[in-house]
Design a protein around this motif. Structure first.
Motif, PDB file in Angstrom:
ATOM      1  N   GLY A 207       0.793  -1.218   0.000  1.00 18.05           N
ATOM      2  CA  GLY A 207       0.000   0.000   0.000  1.00 18.05           C
ATOM      3  C   GLY A 207       0.824   1.266   0.000  1.00 18.05           C
ATOM      4  N   GLY A 208       2.150   1.131   0.028  1.00 16.17           N
ATOM      5  CA  GLY A 208       3.035   2.292  -0.004  1.00 16.17           C
ATOM      6  C   GLY A 208       4.056   2.141  -1.116  1.00 16.17           C
ATOM      7  N   TYR A 209       5.135   2.886  -1.020  1.00 16.36           N
ATOM      8  CA  TYR A 209       6.169   2.867  -2.058  1.00 16.36           C
ATOM      9  C   TYR A 209       7.551   2.958  -1.419  1.00 16.36           C
ATOM     10  CZ  TYR A 209       2.284   4.327  -5.106  1.00 16.36           C
ATOM     11  OH  TYR A 209       1.087   4.422  -5.785  1.00 16.36           O
ATOM     12  N   ILE A 210       8.515   2.274  -2.054  1.00 11.43           N
ATOM     13  CA  ILE A 210       9.924   2.480  -1.748  1.00 11.43           C
ATOM     14  C   ILE A 210      10.483   3.333  -2.874  1.00 11.43           C
ATOM     15  CG2 ILE A 210      12.192   1.427  -1.452  1.00 11.43           C
ATOM     16  CD1 ILE A 210      10.795  -1.074  -0.442  1.00 11.43           C
ATOM     17  N   ALA A 211      11.123   4.434  -2.521  1.00  9.84           N
ATOM     18  CA  ALA A 211      11.609   5.371  -3.528  1.00  9.84           C
ATOM     19  C   ALA A 211      12.957   4.956  -4.073  1.00  9.84           C
ATOM     20  CB  ALA A 211      11.715   6.772  -2.925  1.00  9.84           C
ATOM     21  N   ASP A 212      13.062   5.073  -5.399  1.00  9.25           N
ATOM     22  CA  ASP A 212      14.317   4.896  -6.103  1.00  9.25           C
ATOM     23  C   ASP A 212      14.798   3.458  -5.975  1.00  9.25           C
ATOM     24  OD1 ASP A 212      17.432   6.777  -6.203  1.00  9.25           O
ATOM     25  OD2 ASP A 212      16.154   6.040  -7.796  1.00  9.25           O
ATOM     26  N   THR A 213      16.098   3.259  -5.778  1.00  7.98           N
ATOM     27  CA  THR A 213      16.682   1.932  -5.658  1.00  7.98           C
ATOM     28  C   THR A 213      16.781   1.590  -4.180  1.00  7.98           C
ATOM     29  OG1 THR A 213      18.848   2.916  -5.632  1.00  7.98           O
ATOM     30  CG2 THR A 213      17.981   2.310  -7.768  1.00  7.98           C
ATOM     31  N   PRO A 214      17.437   0.497  -3.807  1.00  8.26           N
ATOM     32  CA  PRO A 214      17.543   0.191  -2.384  1.00  8.26           C
ATOM     33  C   PRO A 214      18.162   1.316  -1.563  1.00  8.26           C
ATOM     34  CG  PRO A 214      18.139  -1.712  -3.643  1.00  8.26           C
ATOM     35  CD  PRO A 214      17.939  -0.604  -4.627  1.00  8.26           C
ATOM     36  N   GLY A 215      18.899   2.204  -2.166  1.00  8.59           N
ATOM     37  CA  GLY A 215      19.483   3.313  -1.413  1.00  8.59           C
ATOM     38  C   GLY A 215      20.137   4.313  -2.334  1.00  8.59           C
ATOM     39  N   PHE A 216      20.419   5.493  -1.833  1.00  3.78           N
ATOM     40  CA  PHE A 216      21.142   6.460  -2.631  1.00  3.78           C
ATOM     41  C   PHE A 216      22.313   6.980  -1.819  1.00  3.78           C
ATOM     42  CE2 PHE A 216      17.229   8.344  -0.954  1.00  3.78           C
ATOM     43  CZ  PHE A 216      17.713   9.352  -0.140  1.00  3.78           C
ATOM     44  N   SER A 217      23.242   7.602  -2.497  1.00  2.00           N
ATOM     45  CA  SER A 217      24.500   7.990  -1.883  1.00  2.00           C
ATOM     46  C   SER A 217      24.310   8.981  -0.743  1.00  2.00           C
ATOM     47  CB  SER A 217      25.419   8.606  -2.949  1.00  2.00           C
ATOM     48  OG  SER A 217      26.508   9.258  -2.353  1.00  2.00           O
ATOM     49  N   SER A 218      24.831   8.639   0.409  1.00  2.00           N
ATOM     50  CA  SER A 218      24.790   9.569   1.536  1.00  2.00           C
ATOM     51  C   SER A 218      25.551  10.845   1.199  1.00  2.00           C
ATOM     52  CB  SER A 218      25.418   8.925   2.774  1.00  2.00           C
ATOM     53  OG  SER A 218      24.707   7.787   3.168  1.00  2.00           O
ATOM     54  N   LEU A 219      26.671  10.692   0.480  1.00  5.03           N
ATOM     55  CA  LEU A 219      27.502  11.836   0.139  1.00  5.03           C
ATOM     56  C   LEU A 219      26.766  12.802  -0.781  1.00  5.03           C
ATOM     57  CD1 LEU A 219      30.269  13.147   0.474  1.00  5.03           C
ATOM     58  CD2 LEU A 219      31.064  11.816  -1.497  1.00  5.03           C
ATOM     59  N   ASP A 220      26.087  12.283  -1.804  1.00  2.13           N
ATOM     60  CA  ASP A 220      25.306  13.132  -2.695  1.00  2.13           C
ATOM     61  C   ASP A 220      24.220  13.859  -1.914  1.00  2.13           C
ATOM     62  OD1 ASP A 220      26.748  12.438  -4.889  1.00  2.13           O
ATOM     63  OD2 ASP A 220      25.302  11.005  -5.686  1.00  2.13           O
ATOM     64  N   PHE A 221      23.582  13.130  -1.035  1.00  3.68           N
ATOM     65  CA  PHE A 221      22.488  13.679  -0.233  1.00  3.68           C
ATOM     66  C   PHE A 221      22.982  14.868   0.592  1.00  3.68           C
ATOM     67  CE2 PHE A 221      18.925  12.438   2.934  1.00  3.68           C
ATOM     68  CZ  PHE A 221      18.017  13.237   2.246  1.00  3.68           C
ATOM     69  N   GLU A 222      24.130  14.684   1.257  1.00  2.00           N
ATOM     70  CA  GLU A 222      24.689  15.738   2.098  1.00  2.00           C
ATOM     71  C   GLU A 222      25.065  16.968   1.273  1.00  2.00           C
ATOM     72  OE1 GLU A 222      27.978  14.211   4.407  1.00  2.00           O
ATOM     73  OE2 GLU A 222      26.954  12.294   4.616  1.00  2.00           O
ATOM     74  N   ARG A 223      25.679  16.750   0.124  1.00  4.06           N
ATOM     75  CA  ARG A 223      26.152  17.857  -0.700  1.00  4.06           C
ATOM     76  C   ARG A 223      25.006  18.689  -1.260  1.00  4.06           C
ATOM     77  NH1 ARG A 223      30.782  14.651  -4.237  1.00  4.06           N
ATOM     78  NH2 ARG A 223      32.481  14.814  -2.719  1.00  4.06           N
ATOM     79  N   CYS A 224      23.925  18.032  -1.618  1.00  4.40           N
ATOM     80  CA  CYS A 224      22.829  18.719  -2.301  1.00  4.40           C
ATOM     81  C   CYS A 224      21.843  19.377  -1.348  1.00  4.40           C
ATOM     82  CB  CYS A 224      22.083  17.736  -3.207  1.00  4.40           C
ATOM     83  SG  CYS A 224      23.071  17.131  -4.583  1.00  4.40           S
ATOM     84  N   GLU A 225      21.769  18.925  -0.119  1.00  6.79           N
ATOM     85  CA  GLU A 225      20.747  19.415   0.813  1.00  6.79           C
ATOM     86  C   GLU A 225      21.409  20.134   1.983  1.00  6.79           C
ATOM     87  OE1 GLU A 225      17.785  19.260  -0.169  1.00  6.79           O
ATOM     88  OE2 GLU A 225      17.768  17.631  -1.633  1.00  6.79           O
ATOM     89  N   ARG A 226      22.062  21.240   1.693  1.00  5.85           N
ATOM     90  CA  ARG A 226      22.801  21.971   2.730  1.00  5.85           C
ATOM     91  C   ARG A 226      21.848  22.764   3.636  1.00  5.85           C
ATOM     92  NH1 ARG A 226      27.764  24.872   0.339  1.00  5.85           N
ATOM     93  NH2 ARG A 226      28.683  22.821   0.674  1.00  5.85           N
ATOM     94  N   ILE A 227      22.166  22.767   4.928  1.00  2.00           N
ATOM     95  CA  ILE A 227      21.374  23.499   5.921  1.00  2.00           C
ATOM     96  C   ILE A 227      22.220  24.652   6.446  1.00  2.00           C
ATOM     97  CG2 ILE A 227      20.081  23.328   8.081  1.00  2.00           C
ATOM     98  CD1 ILE A 227      20.092  20.248   7.630  1.00  2.00           C
ATOM     99  N   LEU A 228      21.702  25.875   6.395  1.00  3.61           N
ATOM    100  CA  LEU A 228      22.446  27.035   6.873  1.00  3.61           C
ATOM    101  C   LEU A 228      22.437  27.089   8.402  1.00  3.61           C
ATOM    102  CD1 LEU A 228      21.316  29.734   4.283  1.00  3.61           C
ATOM    103  CD2 LEU A 228      23.415  28.379   4.299  1.00  3.61           C
ATOM    104  N   LYS A 229      23.380  27.854   8.949  1.00  6.45           N
ATOM    105  CA  LYS A 229      23.625  27.834  10.401  1.00  6.45           C
ATOM    106  C   LYS A 229      22.408  28.272  11.222  1.00  6.45           C
ATOM    107  CE  LYS A 229      25.620  32.483  10.762  1.00  6.45           C
ATOM    108  NZ  LYS A 229      26.786  33.272  11.226  1.00  6.45           N
TER     109      LYS A 229
END
Length: 295
Positions: A207-229
């Protein structure tokens, strides 16, 4: 006009699931003019044209969140997978991923794998539970914990992230044995093989969904989703009750400032040293970045 969800996007075509059918669609040109790109996970309204080559996406309904890489929208839960050994548990990576999930208003779930090989995870299990997070402990040999993860997938759009080798494929095999994923590799059944074009896809289950493949790169995730101070302290949920209690609350960095309620809570054991250390490192990484530099 039909409502549905984009479950795959590749080569300018979008595949929209509605009821028991999947429609191949193109986005209307007006989206390009508005610099809007449909994302996998978007809830949309489409027009179906009988006898035509493809149908059209006419409207993208409001998103509750979106990610840059992977380009996904409307994620309910992010499963942060960390092995206890091989590779060794890295609390900084876990805390970075949790902070991004909190910033995006996605519910983070911490999953420890390979717990049959080492019991040192128990300290961190307590740290994350005390901070207010759901923690699942998985034994890759017996399959323990898989049912708990499966229950959390039900009726939700979920994504898995974690470094290579943490056991994402093994965990998914324990949850869905019919997938027969090769550990350490990507499954064609979940969207793409190792050498195929990268694209996003939602895999339907329970009844739900798993997104994308079994996982995606933690490094890509960190680089693209920056949080300001200025936003970072609010991404550590155990900090929130203390943020208005600092002596100089308007400009407190919550590191070792005079009269800082967060730093005092760390000294008193109310906030874990490990979590605060991660915050300090993340703060130092972004403290000199201005908002205009991220646009």
């Amino acid at each position: 006009m039909i409502k549905g969800k984009i479950i795959k996007g590749i080569g300018g075509f979008y595949y929209v699931e509605s009821a028991d059918s999947v429609y191949e669609c193109k986005a209307r040109g007006s989206f390009r003019n508005q610099k809007i790109t449909p994302l996998v996970g978007d809830n949309v309204e489409i027009t179906v044209y009988e006898g035509e080559q493809y149908n059209s996406i006419d409207k993208i309904l409001p998103r509750k969140n979106s990610l840059i890489r992977p380009p996904l929208a409307n994620i309910d839960r992010l499963f942060i997978i960390s092995s206890v050994v091989d590779p060794k548990l890295n609390p900084l990576i876990i805390d970075k991923l949790i902070a991004i999930a909190e910033y995006k208003e996605i519910e983070p779930v911490v999953v420890f794998t390979k717990t049959d090989l080492d019991s040192s995870y128990k300290e961190y299990e307590e740290i994350y539970k005390n901070a207010g997070f759901k923690v699942v402990v998985c034994d890759n040999t017996s399959g323990g914990g898989a049912d708990e993860v499966k229950a959390l997938l039900k009726d939700k759009v979920c994504a898995f992230t974690g470094n290579t080798g943490v056991g994402k494929s093994t965990l998914l095999n324990n949850i869905f044995p019919d997938l027969s994923l090769e550990t350490g590799e990507t499954s064609k059944k979940l969207g793409r093989g190792r050498h195929t074009t990268r694209h996003c896809e939602l895999f339907k289950t329970d009844g739900g969904y798993i997104a994308d493949t079994p996982g995606f790169s933690s490094l890509d995730f960190e680089r693209c989703e920056r949080i300001l101070k200025d936003d970072l302290p609010y991404c550590f949920r155990e900090f929130r009750q203390y943020l208005d209690m600092c002596k100089f609350s308007t400009n407190c960095s919550h590191i070792n400032d005079k009269g800082c309620a967060v730093a005092e809570a760390v000294k008193e054991g109310k906030i874990s040293v490990s979590r605060h250390n991660s915050y300090v490192q993340m703060y130092n990484d972004v403290k000199d970045i201005k908002e205009w530099q991220t646009k």
